[in-house]
Design a protein around this motif. Structure first.
Motif, PDB file in Angstrom:
ATOM      1  N   GLU A 214      -2.583   2.458  17.145  1.00 36.50           N
ATOM      2  CA  GLU A 214      -2.159   2.858  15.797  1.00 36.50           C
ATOM      3  C   GLU A 214      -0.713   2.488  15.512  1.00 36.50           C
ATOM      4  OE1 GLU A 214      -1.620   6.714  18.274  1.00 36.50           O
ATOM      5  OE2 GLU A 214      -2.901   4.925  18.266  1.00 36.50           O
ATOM      6  N   ASP A 215       0.063   2.188  16.551  1.00 39.34           N
ATOM      7  CA  ASP A 215       1.451   1.752  16.356  1.00 39.34           C
ATOM      8  C   ASP A 215       1.547   0.583  15.386  1.00 39.34           C
ATOM      9  OD1 ASP A 215       2.195   3.615  18.235  1.00 39.34           O
ATOM     10  OD2 ASP A 215       2.790   2.169  19.768  1.00 39.34           O
ATOM     11  N   LYS A 218      -0.763  -1.407   9.783  1.00 37.75           N
ATOM     12  CA  LYS A 218       0.046  -1.476   8.563  1.00 37.75           C
ATOM     13  C   LYS A 218      -0.777  -1.183   7.311  1.00 37.75           C
ATOM     14  CE  LYS A 218       3.797  -2.530   8.344  1.00 37.75           C
ATOM     15  NZ  LYS A 218       4.989  -1.660   8.366  1.00 37.75           N
ATOM     16  N   GLY A 229       0.685   2.061   6.878  1.00 37.38           N
ATOM     17  CA  GLY A 229       1.510   2.523   7.987  1.00 37.38           C
ATOM     18  C   GLY A 229       2.965   2.259   7.666  1.00 37.38           C
ATOM     19  N   LYS A 231       6.048   3.719   9.309  1.00 35.68           N
ATOM     20  CA  LYS A 231       6.894   3.546  10.496  1.00 35.68           C
ATOM     21  C   LYS A 231       6.441   4.534  11.545  1.00 35.68           C
ATOM     22  CE  LYS A 231      11.237   4.873  10.089  1.00 35.68           C
ATOM     23  NZ  LYS A 231      11.556   5.980  11.032  1.00 35.68           N
ATOM     24  N   LEU A 232       6.750   4.238  12.796  1.00 34.52           N
ATOM     25  CA  LEU A 232       6.394   5.161  13.866  1.00 34.52           C
ATOM     26  C   LEU A 232       7.169   6.463  13.706  1.00 34.52           C
ATOM     27  CD1 LEU A 232       6.209   2.920  17.047  1.00 34.52           C
ATOM     28  CD2 LEU A 232       4.475   3.380  15.316  1.00 34.52           C
ATOM     29  N   TYR A 233       6.546   7.546  14.150  1.00 36.66           N
ATOM     30  CA  TYR A 233       7.160   8.862  13.979  1.00 36.66           C
ATOM     31  C   TYR A 233       8.062   9.159  15.172  1.00 36.66           C
ATOM     32  CZ  TYR A 233       7.496  13.844  12.808  1.00 36.66           C
ATOM     33  OH  TYR A 233       7.949  15.087  12.460  1.00 36.66           O
ATOM     34  N   TYR A 276       8.911   7.935  20.291  1.00 40.10           N
ATOM     35  CA  TYR A 276       7.940   7.759  19.219  1.00 40.10           C
ATOM     36  C   TYR A 276       6.543   8.163  19.660  1.00 40.10           C
ATOM     37  CZ  TYR A 276      11.681   4.811  17.316  1.00 40.10           C
ATOM     38  OH  TYR A 276      12.883   4.350  16.842  1.00 40.10           O
ATOM     39  N   GLN A 279       1.884   7.578  13.921  1.00 46.62           N
ATOM     40  CA  GLN A 279       2.186   6.651  12.836  1.00 46.62           C
ATOM     41  C   GLN A 279       2.254   7.402  11.510  1.00 46.62           C
ATOM     42  OE1 GLN A 279       3.440   3.876  11.204  1.00 46.62           O
ATOM     43  NE2 GLN A 279       2.102   2.522  12.385  1.00 46.62           N
ATOM     44  N   ASN A 280       3.390   7.288  10.826  1.00 46.47           N
ATOM     45  CA  ASN A 280       3.518   7.859   9.486  1.00 46.47           C
ATOM     46  C   ASN A 280       2.729   7.019   8.483  1.00 46.47           C
ATOM     47  OD1 ASN A 280       5.491  10.121   9.706  1.00 46.47           O
ATOM     48  ND2 ASN A 280       6.823   8.504  10.492  1.00 46.47           N
ATOM     49  N   ALA A 313       7.219  -2.110  14.016  1.00 53.70           N
ATOM     50  CA  ALA A 313       6.628  -0.890  13.483  1.00 53.70           C
ATOM     51  C   ALA A 313       7.572   0.298  13.599  1.00 53.70           C
ATOM     52  CB  ALA A 313       5.331  -0.585  14.244  1.00 53.70           C
TER      53      ALA A 313
END
Length: 315
Positions: A214-215, A218, A229, A231-233, A276, A279-280, A313
């Motif tokens: 999931e990283d 997009k 997607g 950015k990574l959280y 991280y 995924q936001n 990402a």
């Protein structure tokens, strides 16, 4: 550049296994079978906030006891089109406390000077009974406030997702984590942690894909809806807090630093000590009016484009 997948490659990558809603920021979540999409994420997510005497938000970072506060909404609250009445309640429970019933259909007084992170504005005060309940539980002056959707707007970072909004969430309207990523982390931990450590917010847990795939997502579709997607959280202290007892430790952050840190994922970028996990997301259909906007457990996830690297990402 993003890698665009051809139509022949379109196939379900994963399936939603759980959806979580967190009505009161930093309190326990509710696992639901379906959730309507609103302009700020899933309906009811982070709509309430506990604040101190100066209107500043309390979170588990400074008040880990909030992890023990359970929240219940009417069963029909997650049905599209449902509206509360004066007999509809948000029920709040905690160890050693009587139940608090917050009426969903009442008029609330406006409270000015409410703030959470970079945002400040007015909110709706849920009254003295709620204030007394949280003040007693936390042992310090507190009030429960509701986001004022009539007069206030809280936008996400326009650098990453211009035009999108949240209520009291930390960053973005949706957070997606795969079961594979959680399983991969737990294989490295002496004591496995459950998904509630990461509070996949108004959140989506999916299964059926490779760990951390999931990283790179997009552009994805869930049901009929297009998600992006963002950015990574980057994780804060909260994952180190045991959500069953409110006690903080060092894991899983110590282990995540070994393979999910800025240093590992973005070695050529400025280091900021981040780790991280997740995924936001934003949902494009949340910006438009219309019915039928509901996500359900069992819905398939289709991936249409991917970032070229994890470093991209995480940017």
């Amino acid at each position: 550049m993003d890698k665009v997948l051809s139509s022949s490659e379109e196939q379900a990558t994963a399936k939603i296994s759980s959806i979580f809603i967190y009505p009161i920021k930093s309190c326990r979540g509710i696992s639901v079978s379906q959730a309507p999409i609103s302009v700020t994420g899933f309906r009811w997510d982070r709509q309430w906030l506990v604040v101190n005497s100066k209107g500043r938000a309390y979170t588990q970072r400074v008040e880990p006891k909030l992890a023990l506060v359970e929240v219940e909404l009417p069963k029909d609250a997650f049905t599209e089109g449902w509206e509360p009445t004066k007999s509809s309640y948000l029920v709040v429970r905690a160890p050693g406390m009587d139940d608090l019933n917050v009426c969903l259909g009442k008029q609330c007084a406006k409270a000015d000077g409410v703030s959470v992170w970079e945002w400040s504005g007015s909110a709706l005060d849920e009254g003295d009974e709620a204030s007394k309940w949280f003040s007693t539980y936390l042992g310090k002056p507190s009030r429960l406030v509701r986001f004022n959707t009539v007069s206030e707007t809280r936008t996400v970072d326009p650098k990453f997702a211009p035009g999108f909004k949240v209520m009291f969430s930390d960053g973005y309207p949706f957070l997606l984590i795969s079961q594979g990523s959680l399983d991969a982390l737990n294989e490295l931990l002496k004591e496995p942690v459950p998904i509630n450590r990461f509070r996949p917010n108004c959140s989506i847990l999916v299964k059926g894909c490779e760990p951390f795939s999931e990283d790179l997502w997009k552009e994805i579709r869930i049901n009929m809806f297009k998600f992006q997607g963002v950015k990574l959280y980057s994780r804060c202290k909260v994952p180190t807090i045991n959500q069953e007892n409110g006690i903080a430790g060092s894991e899983p952050t110590v282990t995540l630093k070994e393979f999910r840190s800025n240093k590992v994922l973005r070695p050529n970028k400025k280091q900021q000590g981040m780790v991280y996990f997740g995924q936001n997301l934003v949902c494009h259909e949340s910006l438009t009016q219309g019915k039928g906007k509901t996500i359900s457990v069992g819905d398939y996830v289709y991936v249409f484009s991917k970032a070229s690297s994890v470093a991209e990402a995480a940017t």
